[in-house]
Each structure stands twice: as C-alpha cells, then as structure tokens.
Design a protein around this motif. Sequence first.
Motif, short mmCIF file in Angstrom:
data_model
loop_
_atom_site.label_atom_id
_atom_site.label_comp_id
_atom_site.label_asym_id
_atom_site.label_seq_id
_atom_site.Cartn_x
_atom_site.Cartn_y
_atom_site.Cartn_z
N LYS A 142 -10.17 8.80 -0.17
CA LYS A 142 -8.71 9.14 0.17
C LYS A 142 -8.02 8.66 -1.64
CE LYS A 142 -7.27 4.30 0.78
NZ LYS A 142 -6.52 3.48 2.08
N PRO A 143 -7.20 9.56 -1.89
CA PRO A 143 -6.35 9.33 -3.14
C PRO A 143 -6.38 7.81 -3.54
CG PRO A 143 -5.45 11.00 -2.02
CD PRO A 143 -6.25 10.60 -0.92
N LYS A 144 -6.28 7.35 -4.70
CA LYS A 144 -6.30 6.00 -5.03
C LYS A 144 -4.91 5.35 -4.45
CE LYS A 144 -7.58 2.89 -8.80
NZ LYS A 144 -8.18 2.95 -10.16
N ASN A 145 -3.75 5.94 -4.85
CA ASN A 145 -2.33 5.46 -4.74
C ASN A 145 -1.60 6.16 -3.67
OD1 ASN A 145 -2.81 3.22 -6.68
ND2 ASN A 145 -2.50 5.11 -8.23
N ILE A 146 -2.36 6.69 -2.63
CA ILE A 146 -1.74 7.44 -1.61
C ILE A 146 -0.83 6.71 -0.90
CG2 ILE A 146 -3.41 6.80 0.35
CD1 ILE A 146 -1.52 10.23 -0.45
N GLU A 147 -0.72 5.34 -0.77
CA GLU A 147 0.29 4.63 -0.08
C GLU A 147 1.85 4.75 -0.81
OE1 GLU A 147 -2.61 3.32 -1.02
OE2 GLU A 147 -3.72 2.82 0.92
N LYS A 148 1.82 5.07 -1.99
CA LYS A 148 2.77 5.12 -2.50
C LYS A 148 3.81 6.35 -2.24
CE LYS A 148 1.50 2.92 -6.71
NZ LYS A 148 1.37 2.97 -8.48
N GLN A 154 6.76 5.88 -0.27
CA GLN A 154 7.79 5.32 -1.00
C GLN A 154 8.47 6.16 -2.02
OE1 GLN A 154 5.59 1.94 -3.14
NE2 GLN A 154 4.73 1.37 -1.30
#
Length: 391
Positions: free
Chosen positions: A377-383, A386
């Motif tokens: 998964k992309p490293k900062n996908i959680e952003k 946001q």
Amino acid sequence: MIIKKIKLHNWKNFQNCEVDLSERCFIIGANAAGKSNFIDALRFLRDISKQAGGLQSAVEGRGGITKIRCLAARTQTNVSITVELGDPNEAHLLWKYHLDIQHTGGGIMKSQVKILKEQVFSFKENQYVCDRDDRQTDEDEETLKYTHLEQANANRKFRELQVFFQNIEYLNLIPQLVRESSSLLQSYSKEDYYGRNFLEKLAKINERTRNSYFKKINEFLKIAVPQLEELRFIKDEMGVPHIEARYMHWRARGSKQQEAQFSDGTLRLIGFLFALIDNNGVILLEEPEINLHSGIITQLPEFIAKIQRSKKGARQIIITTHSYDMLANQGISSNEVILLQNTSEGTTVNRVSDIDDIRPIIEAGLSIADAVIPFTKPKNIEKMSQLSLDF
C-alpha cells in the motif's frame, strides 16, 4: 518446461532485477510498481517468436525503445532480458536465453533497435548453440535487426525454445470488448486484444475439443454461477460467433442469453477458465479477480493448482494480483509470491521467502495476505481521508 529465472536490465520499471519463478507464481505490488511491465518482458519474447512477429515489430508495438528503456537508466542505455528454463521439479536447467538490444537510427534514418548480444546456451549439450554480438565480422547493421530466435533457418538447434516462447498465453479479458466483438465481422490479428478476439479464437478451436472445454466449464459454472446453465458456442445467421447460456429464473425453462447480457464477472471467469484449460505452456493472468465475488476468488489458487496437476506436461501460471482474498489462501507458499517495490532507482523484485522483514511474520502463522499486503500500500495512504475537498 517452465521459466525458472528471469533477469531484466533497463526494462521499463526495472533497472536491474533477478528473481526465481515457480510453477505457480503470484506477482504483487503497489499501483505503478510494474506488475504488468514485469510480465510484459515474457510477452516481448513471445512477440519476437510468433509468426508475423519479430524484434522490430515487438519494439515498435510498445512505442519504441524509449518507451521500453527504464527511466532510471543512466550511462548504460541498453536493454536486456535473460531467462533460464527447465523442468519444474528438476534442479538442473535446460536452456538459457539472453537478448541485449540498443537504439539505432534517428534523424533521417528510421528509429529501430539493433542486437548487441544474443545467446542461447544448451545445458544438455553444455555449450552455446547461438552466440552472436555486434562485434563479429559476419554481422552488420542489417543482420543485427533480427534475432535468430525469429528465423527458422537460424533457430534449428533451439527450435524448442522458439516454440516455447511462441506459445506463451496472455489473458486480461475486458468484458466490454468481448461484447463489442460479437457485433463485428472484422478479424483481429492482435493476440493480446483484451478479449476483442476471444470469440473468434473459440471459433478456430476444433469442434470436438471446444465441446469438451465447454463441458468442463459448465461443471465449474454450476457452482460459481448456478443460475447459468448449458453454456455453449454458437454462430448466428451472419456467421458471427457467440457464447450462449440458459439463464434460469421464475420461468420453468429460463431464457437464453448471449455474451452481451452476461455480467462482467461471468465473462472474465469464462475467459479465465478457457485460458487454464486450453494452454499447456506459460499462462500470464492479469488480475483475474476483477469483477469476481470474494468467495470465488479464495478458491482460485486451489483451482489453478488442481488444473496444473491434472494436465499432462508442464504448465506455468503467473498471476498479477492485488487481492487479499486470493493471497489469504493457505495453500500459497512464500516461494510462490514475488513482491515488487518502488524505489528512486526503479522497482525492486524479490521472492517473499527471501525478504527478511516479511519471513518472520509468515513463520509466526499469519497468511501471505496479512504479511505482504501492508508492504504494497502507498506509504501515507491514511492521509487521503484527511484531504480538504473544499472548492
């Protein structure tokens, strides 16, 4: 015979990679990591070897050498592919093929590629049966435009290799193109036309063989798509090929439907089944899980293994996938999974069994899916959730 190892240099995403392949192989990685480009190296060898193919055609069909060469390439601008072949359960190898190419032409001259080196090593004879490079006196700019692999007079000592590459099968069936093909009388010559020539290909199969295939597929569809019965091949009054089935509903006999009415998942499943049943060589499957229910997807690895065991002769199946459901199957070994990861110097390629960060997770009892999917998964996908969407 299967492909046991592949080495790529400056091929698309891959500046340098070398990895062992298994009889059943799952290629995973993030979007744009190069899964399609990885298996395209094998399609490239097929396109060189097939009738009406050849090196220049294979390069031109991919937009030229500049579209093939890795963006991370620096001083070394050549592109090379090396494959080693052998029997699946044997340690010794049978063949090694190496092709090294470079751009030539430009300006008023047509842009093409020339061969820097082409080698075929026979492990049975323990010698090179083809060994050529651009420095040999019997080679010139014209002869170096053509591989010996594509020339019948030149490949007699390794014809087995040429036939092997020629029979590599690729499947990424797009349902909309299958439906479109049913309304056309035009013949499509491109083998990888994403399903547009799927029905025409069925029409060319011997009738007895085709009926045998449909019988096997109907057995699978009874379980996976129980409302469809009696799948068969027909031609309409204009000679256009179709696949037809009886869709069972409130009427006692149901109603007949053709591919135009089939769901996307059903069409992809039928194409997937035909590819597995019809081919005895290398099969390249591009994300076969698309449009399929998770219950079906979880069964695909075991079904593939069963097909491999039941067919005579070696059969290698290489699958690109993002599917958690497929990789969660307990029958998949870490030796069968290849992880592609993006870096600033191109994509790295490693078997999961060789990755120190992942091996302990699997040894602790987690599934391949739980161990590997987080690495894709992309490293900062959680952003993503946001982000401000005010306009």
